[in-house]
Design a protein around this motif. Structure first.
Motif, PDB file in Angstrom:
ATOM      1  N   THR A  97       9.146  -2.227  11.457  1.00  0.00           N
ATOM      2  CA  THR A  97       8.870  -1.256  10.445  1.00  0.00           C
ATOM      3  C   THR A  97       7.668  -1.790   9.762  1.00  0.00           C
ATOM      4  O   THR A  97       7.525  -2.809   9.264  1.00  0.00           O
ATOM      5  CB  THR A  97       9.858  -1.378   9.436  1.00  0.00           C
ATOM      6  OG1 THR A  97      11.210  -0.603  10.270  1.00  0.00           O
ATOM      7  CG2 THR A  97       9.520  -0.006   8.413  1.00  0.00           C
TER       8      THR A  97
ATOM      9  N   MET B  59       5.298  -3.998   4.803  1.00  0.00           N
ATOM     10  CA  MET B  59       5.461  -2.786   4.995  1.00  0.00           C
ATOM     11  C   MET B  59       4.897  -1.874   3.920  1.00  0.00           C
ATOM     12  O   MET B  59       4.958  -2.383   2.641  1.00  0.00           O
ATOM     13  CB  MET B  59       6.946  -2.696   5.036  1.00  0.00           C
ATOM     14  CG  MET B  59       7.834  -3.216   6.087  1.00  0.00           C
ATOM     15  SD  MET B  59       9.687  -2.929   5.820  1.00  0.00           S
ATOM     16  CE  MET B  59       9.792  -4.826   5.461  1.00  0.00           C
TER      17      MET B  59
ATOM     18  N   PHE C 147      15.467  -0.883   7.661  1.00  0.00           N
ATOM     19  CA  PHE C 147      14.048  -1.291   8.363  1.00  0.00           C
ATOM     20  C   PHE C 147      14.429  -2.170   9.704  1.00  0.00           C
ATOM     21  O   PHE C 147      15.623  -2.766   9.707  1.00  0.00           O
ATOM     22  CB  PHE C 147      13.042  -1.837   7.485  1.00  0.00           C
ATOM     23  CG  PHE C 147      13.420  -3.270   6.963  1.00  0.00           C
ATOM     24  CD1 PHE C 147      12.847  -4.402   7.572  1.00  0.00           C
ATOM     25  CD2 PHE C 147      14.215  -3.450   5.886  1.00  0.00           C
ATOM     26  CE1 PHE C 147      13.484  -5.519   7.157  1.00  0.00           C
ATOM     27  CE2 PHE C 147      14.396  -4.703   5.231  1.00  0.00           C
ATOM     28  CZ  PHE C 147      13.679  -5.861   6.137  1.00  0.00           C
TER      29      PHE C 147
ATOM     30  N   ARG D 165       6.204   0.832   7.887  1.00  0.00           N
ATOM     31  CA  ARG D 165       5.688   1.766   6.546  1.00  0.00           C
ATOM     32  C   ARG D 165       7.189   2.526   6.426  1.00  0.00           C
ATOM     33  O   ARG D 165       8.182   2.624   7.386  1.00  0.00           O
ATOM     34  CB  ARG D 165       4.890   2.890   7.114  1.00  0.00           C
ATOM     35  CG  ARG D 165       4.571   3.855   6.030  1.00  0.00           C
ATOM     36  CD  ARG D 165       3.130   4.975   6.488  1.00  0.00           C
ATOM     37  NE  ARG D 165       2.711   5.794   5.573  1.00  0.00           N
ATOM     38  CZ  ARG D 165       1.839   5.279   5.075  1.00  0.00           C
ATOM     39  NH1 ARG D 165       1.309   4.227   5.284  1.00  0.00           N
ATOM     40  NH2 ARG D 165       1.244   6.264   4.033  1.00  0.00           N
ATOM     41  N   ILE D 166       7.525   2.789   5.095  1.00  0.00           N
ATOM     42  CA  ILE D 166       8.716   3.345   4.573  1.00  0.00           C
ATOM     43  C   ILE D 166       8.126   4.479   3.615  1.00  0.00           C
ATOM     44  O   ILE D 166       7.365   4.018   2.746  1.00  0.00           O
ATOM     45  CB  ILE D 166       9.646   2.540   3.883  1.00  0.00           C
ATOM     46  CG1 ILE D 166      10.037   1.352   4.699  1.00  0.00           C
ATOM     47  CG2 ILE D 166      10.849   3.196   3.240  1.00  0.00           C
ATOM     48  CD1 ILE D 166      10.829   0.207   4.100  1.00  0.00           C
TER      49      ILE D 166
ATOM     50  N   GLN E  59      11.070   6.190   7.939  1.00  0.00           N
ATOM     51  CA  GLN E  59      10.462   4.483   8.273  1.00  0.00           C
ATOM     52  C   GLN E  59      10.109   4.714   9.845  1.00  0.00           C
ATOM     53  O   GLN E  59      11.073   5.308  10.782  1.00  0.00           O
ATOM     54  CB  GLN E  59      11.408   3.524   8.076  1.00  0.00           C
ATOM     55  CG  GLN E  59      12.702   3.344   8.725  1.00  0.00           C
ATOM     56  CD  GLN E  59      13.814   4.226   8.281  1.00  0.00           C
ATOM     57  OE1 GLN E  59      13.861   4.718   7.069  1.00  0.00           O
ATOM     58  NE2 GLN E  59      14.731   4.795   9.235  1.00  0.00           N
TER      59      GLN E  59
END
Length: 562
Positions: free
Chosen positions: A177, A412, A202, A179-180, A439
């Protein structure tokens, strides 16, 4: 003698029309051959030099077959994902060997009916193997494994730069992951100290899911703090702002059993020892005697650590056997975990076995500051790093895995929306309401197929939704494609008349587009071929009449003597 010349001319007519009939028969029999280019027979006169103005010397005719390689065939849709056609100029590059050497010839074809053979190679019905440029995960062309070349060259047809496309070697993949994104409404009516929690998953670099909780706590009017504890099996989780300053860093020690007597570990040079005696705070000794639960031992350890470093330690909420360490005014370097054991024979006493550092806080702004309209005015948290995965995954924190100087694993990104817009986190007079959580990343997935772009980029598809470029299929163009020499298997090789091939990226310049799940039909027109057949038949019959008539005249000439 002119009569013999007439007969010879008639014979040349028979030969020429026979050649034309042969071309027509080939065209008709290949009407369903993928990528076949029809042959047109032109004729040219044979002229005998005339030595008299009163006497004519017969010549004849020659057939000049010509394959119309520059004619585009109709593209017909298929159901196979490895079928390909070229829309426009150019040819696929193929080789007779699956692992070409300098002794194997590169050939060219428009017959894109490729299929995966028992070894995973893409080859067509003629047994020729499709060639391509290998790519990296970003889609950039790279050198094949074992190539002796120093630099990538996309203009040369050579085993140093091209390789047979093999799909069985496309392994499964997982992606971490990076990007959240989150949207939620934080109640404007909450009192200072009220908090709300959102659980998020994630993926690490091995595709393993990890659970964390984002806890938002009201710190003041229009101000909210954020706490995220490290997931199980990791050492440290750190939040950063846009400038890279540390907003909050939390480490953890997950105890797996009652520590053995004399086991120790160190924080910032201070040793903490587990003993078979009452806890001694000043001596940094923790009671681990029989009868005490692991939760009690961790509770005493919390007290002792906080005496040495005030306010940094706390048991994990809901899991009293895990000690949390929060960075404050100074970094916390935790070392010597190899000396912390449990059981007999001794095994590591905590999940975390490698040294780690909990960073001090350097950022001062709240995690989120809202304006009077209830939308964000500033974000004090924009990225998250997780270190020390016990399962062997890479740290998610600006890591260069290959040693080439490029970052392979990034922190992230935390996306809470845009400043001044209500497209993420908001603060209105309503209940706490999560609106969305997104995500990227994916668990391990196996190879499921390919997709091919108009530029020839072949991308592997995996059953976890991930995609990865694996090859780029080049297109070879020629100055004079009609000068190519035809070979068995609906392929051609370059000749002096065609000129040397030029490798090009598909859909670029004069090179045509690569069309997936389509095949180029034969350019043969049955109606036209039958019409030509009638004309050839009549011409052949006429040529025979020339011979028979000349024969009759010669017979009359012979009778004069009688």
């Amino acid at each position: 003698m002119s009569l013999f010349g007439a007969m010879t001319s008639g014979v040349s007519g028979l030969v020429a029309q026979s050649s034309a009939m042969g071309a027509i028969s080939d065209n008709i029999t290949n009407v369903n051959t993928v990528g076949y280019k029809n042959v047109k027979t032109d004729f040219q006169s044979l002229v005998t030099k005339q030595t008299s103005v009163t006497f004519y010397s017969a010549g004849g005719v020659q057939a000049k077959p010509k394959q119309l390689n520059d004619v585009q065939g109709l593209l017909q849709a298929t159901t196979s994902q490895t079928d390909m056609g070229v829309s426009g100029s150019g040819y696929f590059v193929v080789n007779e060997a699956s692992r070409p050497t300098i002794n194997n010839q590169f050939l060219f074809t428009r017959a894109g009916s490729f299929f995966q053979d028992e070894e995973g190679f893409l080859r067509n019905t003629a047994g020729l193997y499709l060639q391509g440029w290998p790519t990296d995960p970003a889609g950039n062309v790279v050198l094949p494994q074992g190539s002796g070349a120093g630099l990538v060259n996309q203009n040369i047809i050579s085993t140093d730069f091209l390789q047979s496309i093999n799909l069985i070697r496309v392994g499964g993949t997982a992606s971490e992951t990076s990007r959240i994104s989150m949207g939620a409404n934080l109640p404007a009516t909450d009192a200072i100290g009220d908090s709300h929690k959102v659980d998020i998953q994630f993926f690490d670099t091995l595709g393993v899911t990890n659970d964390v909780s984002f806890q938002f706590t009201k710190a003041g009017p229009n101000q909210w703090d954020l706490t995220v504890e490290p997931p199980r099996g990791t050492s440290v989780l750190t939040l950063y702002d846009d400038a890279g300053d540390v907003y909050k860093s939390i480490g953890q020690l997950q105890f797996t059993g009652r520590p053995n007597a004399a086991s120790t570990f160190t924080i910032n040079g201070a040793d903490f020892t587990f003993v078979d005696a009452a806890t001694d705070v000043a001596a940094r000794q923790i009671d681990r005697r029989d009868g005490r639960t692991l939760a009690q031992i961790v509770g005493d350890l919390t007290t002792v650590v906080n005496d040495a470093f005030p306010g940094v330690a706390a048991p994990k909420l809901g899991n009293a056997t895990t000690l949390l360490l929060t960075g404050g005014g100074a970094d916390l370097a935790v070392t010597g975990l190899a000396n912390l054991t449990t059981g007999a024979p001794a095994v590591p006493g905590t999940v975390q076995t490698a040294a780690f550092t909990v960073e001090r806080r350097t950022a001062t702004a709240p995690a989120i500051t809202f304006n009077a309209q209830g939308v964000p005015a500033n974000f004090g948290v924009s990225a998250m790093a997780v270190l020390g995965f016990a399962n062997g995954a890479s740290d998610i924190d600006e890591v260069d895995l290959t040693g080439d100087g490029n970052i392979d694993v990034n922190r992230m990104v935390l996306d809470f929306g845009n400043v001044g817009e209500g497209n993420g986190m908001t603060q209105f007079g309503a209940e706490f309401t999560p609106t969305f959580i997104q995500q990227n990343g994916a668990r391990f997935g196996v190879f499921a197929g390919v997709t091919i772009g108009e530029d020839g980029l072949m991308t592997a598809l995996f059953d976890n939704g991930e995609i990865r470029p694996i090859f780029k299929i080049p297109v070879a163009t020629f100055v004079n494609p009609n000068g190519l020499e035809s070979r068995t298997g609906n392929v051609w090789n370059a000749t002096q008349a065609s000129g040397d091939p030029t490798l090009r990226v598909a859909d670029n310049g004069p090179a045509g587009q690569v069309v997936q799940a389509a095949l180029e039909a034969s350019t043969v027109d049955i109606g036209e071929e039958f019409t030509n057949m009638i004309m050839v038949q009549r011409a052949y019959s006429a040529a025979t009449r020339i011979i028979s008539t000349a024969d009759d005249m010669l017979e009359e000439l012979v009778r004069i003597k009688r």
